[in-house]
Design a protein around this motif. Structure first.
Motif, PDB file in Angstrom:
ATOM      1  N   VAL A   1      24.467   7.446  58.486  1.00  0.00           N
ATOM      2  CA  VAL A   1      23.768   6.181  58.257  1.00  0.00           C
ATOM      3  C   VAL A   1      24.060   5.274  59.450  1.00  0.00           C
ATOM      4  N   ASN A   2      23.000   4.784  60.079  1.00  0.00           N
ATOM      5  CA  ASN A   2      23.154   3.934  61.252  1.00  0.00           C
ATOM      6  C   ASN A   2      23.464   2.508  60.832  1.00  0.00           C
ATOM      7  N   ILE A   3      24.649   2.035  61.243  1.00  0.00           N
ATOM      8  CA  ILE A   3      25.050   0.659  60.953  1.00  0.00           C
ATOM      9  C   ILE A   3      25.360  -0.028  62.273  1.00  0.00           C
ATOM     10  N   LEU A   4      24.469  -0.917  62.689  1.00  0.00           N
ATOM     11  CA  LEU A   4      24.600  -1.638  63.958  1.00  0.00           C
ATOM     12  C   LEU A   4      24.805  -0.686  65.136  1.00  0.00           C
ATOM     13  N   GLY A   5      24.047   0.392  65.112  1.00  0.00           N
ATOM     14  CA  GLY A   5      24.092   1.332  66.225  1.00  0.00           C
ATOM     15  C   GLY A   5      25.211   2.345  66.173  1.00  0.00           C
ATOM     16  N   ILE A   6      25.935   2.383  65.060  1.00  0.00           N
ATOM     17  CA  ILE A   6      27.049   3.326  64.909  1.00  0.00           C
ATOM     18  C   ILE A   6      26.750   4.274  63.746  1.00  0.00           C
ATOM     19  N   PRO A   7      26.724   5.597  63.992  1.00  0.00           N
ATOM     20  CA  PRO A   7      26.394   6.568  62.949  1.00  0.00           C
ATOM     21  C   PRO A   7      27.596   6.887  62.054  1.00  0.00           C
ATOM     22  N   VAL A   8      27.585   6.348  60.851  1.00  0.00           N
ATOM     23  CA  VAL A   8      28.673   6.579  59.894  1.00  0.00           C
ATOM     24  C   VAL A   8      28.291   7.755  58.999  1.00  0.00           C
ATOM     25  N   ASP A   9      29.185   8.721  58.857  1.00  0.00           N
ATOM     26  CA  ASP A   9      28.876   9.903  58.053  1.00  0.00           C
ATOM     27  C   ASP A   9      28.738   9.548  56.577  1.00  0.00           C
ATOM     28  N   ASN A  10      27.628   9.999  55.992  1.00  0.00           N
ATOM     29  CA  ASN A  10      27.352   9.741  54.574  1.00  0.00           C
ATOM     30  C   ASN A  10      27.925  10.885  53.743  1.00  0.00           C
ATOM     31  N   VAL A  11      29.215  10.804  53.479  1.00  0.00           N
ATOM     32  CA  VAL A  11      29.915  11.871  52.764  1.00  0.00           C
ATOM     33  C   VAL A  11      30.782  11.284  51.653  1.00  0.00           C
ATOM     34  N   SER A  12      31.043  12.109  50.656  1.00  0.00           N
ATOM     35  CA  SER A  12      32.003  11.740  49.620  1.00  0.00           C
ATOM     36  C   SER A  12      33.397  12.081  50.139  1.00  0.00           C
ATOM     37  N   MET A  13      34.409  11.672  49.403  1.00  0.00           N
ATOM     38  CA  MET A  13      35.778  11.988  49.814  1.00  0.00           C
ATOM     39  C   MET A  13      35.989  13.499  49.867  1.00  0.00           C
ATOM     40  N   GLY A  14      35.480  14.198  48.856  1.00  0.00           N
ATOM     41  CA  GLY A  14      35.626  15.655  48.825  1.00  0.00           C
ATOM     42  C   GLY A  14      34.916  16.335  49.978  1.00  0.00           C
ATOM     43  N   GLU A  15      33.733  15.837  50.310  1.00  0.00           N
ATOM     44  CA  GLU A  15      32.979  16.411  51.423  1.00  0.00           C
ATOM     45  C   GLU A  15      33.686  16.154  52.747  1.00  0.00           C
ATOM     46  N   ALA A  16      34.265  14.949  52.901  1.00  0.00           N
ATOM     47  CA  ALA A  16      34.996  14.625  54.127  1.00  0.00           C
ATOM     48  C   ALA A  16      36.196  15.551  54.288  1.00  0.00           C
TER      49      ALA A  16
END
Length: 246
Positions: A5-20
């Motif tokens: 998910v792009n937040i102010l030009g920074i791609p944050v991974d859209n994952v749950s804790m388990g997925e991370a």
């Protein structure tokens, strides 16, 4: 393929804790250095003022939302992240995972004696992790060569760097090509909490995204730094309304 998910030009991974956790464990099977960062609102806002930090976050192999403010920002953007993935919790889940006994950790950072105390407390809690090396975070540029040699000679798989943001992210980025570990994670004050030198917010504050409020109560001198949280949200709102102005 990464879901971000792009937040102010920074791609944050859209994952749950388990997925991370699964992604981090997957990195152990790859013969290269992976970087994992866990930015909160303060770090995300700092990256808007610091192009170098922003580039480092964008190049991470895994970038998870440590703060509730980052999750809120994703909702404002209309692309909500699955959940907050706190770096402290992610690191501790890695410690207690069934495969943890086969993972070698190196603790880098904190005041002298803090990382050792953190390791001791983990063992007293019957968490059987393998720490192959420890070094405090008080060192000069001239000592870095020896520290990197110490890390590489330890045969560690995971390097936990607790130098505080953005110093830890910049240190990892600057030295990752010289390291032989498989994963570098910026863990902030994790050693302080594990050692008992600092306390994490009560569960109520954690569950309701109010850890910042508890921290402000305990450390009122952080007030100026915490102004970045409303600044960050305001910046996200402005970007949502008029992307060209952000």
């Amino acid at each position: 393929m990464r879901n971000t998910v792009n937040i102010l030009g920074i791609p944050v991974d859209n994952v749950s804790m388990g997925e991370a956790l699964d992604i981090v464990k997957g990195f152990l099977n790859e013969d290269m250095v992976h970087t994992v960062y866990t930015p909160n609102s303060e770090i995300m806002m700092a990256a808007q003022r610091d192009p170098e930090l922003k580039e480092i976050l964008c190049e991470a192999d895994l970038l998870v939302p440590d703060g509730a403010g980052v999750v809120l920002a994703s909702k404002i953007n209309g692309c909500p992240l699955k959940e907050r993935v706190a770096g402290f919790d992610l690191t501790n889940l890695l410690f207690v995972d069934k495969s943890a006994e086969n993972i070698k950790f190196f603790f880098l950072g904190g005041k002298p004696g803090v990382a050792e105390e953190a390791y001791k407390n983990l063992l007293e809690r019957k968490i059987n992790i393998n720490v192959s090396g420890i070094r405090d975070g008080y060192f000069s540029k001239d000592e870095e060569e020896e520290i990197i040699r110490q890390i590489n000679n330890s045969n560690a798989d995971v390097l936990l760097v607790a130098l505080g943001a953005p110093k830890q992210e910049k240190w990892i980025h600057a030295n990752k090509k010289r390291l032989k570990v498989k994963i570098c994670i910026g863990v902030g004050g994790t050693f302080d909490v594990l050692s008992g030198k600092a306390k994490r917010a009560p569960v109520f504050f954690q569950k309701h995204g109010l850890e910042w409020l508890y921290r402000l109560y305990k450390e009122p001198w952080r007030f100026v730094r915490m102004l970045d949280l409303p600044r960050f949200i305001l910046c996200v709102i402005v970007n949502k309304i008029n992307p060209k102005r952000a």
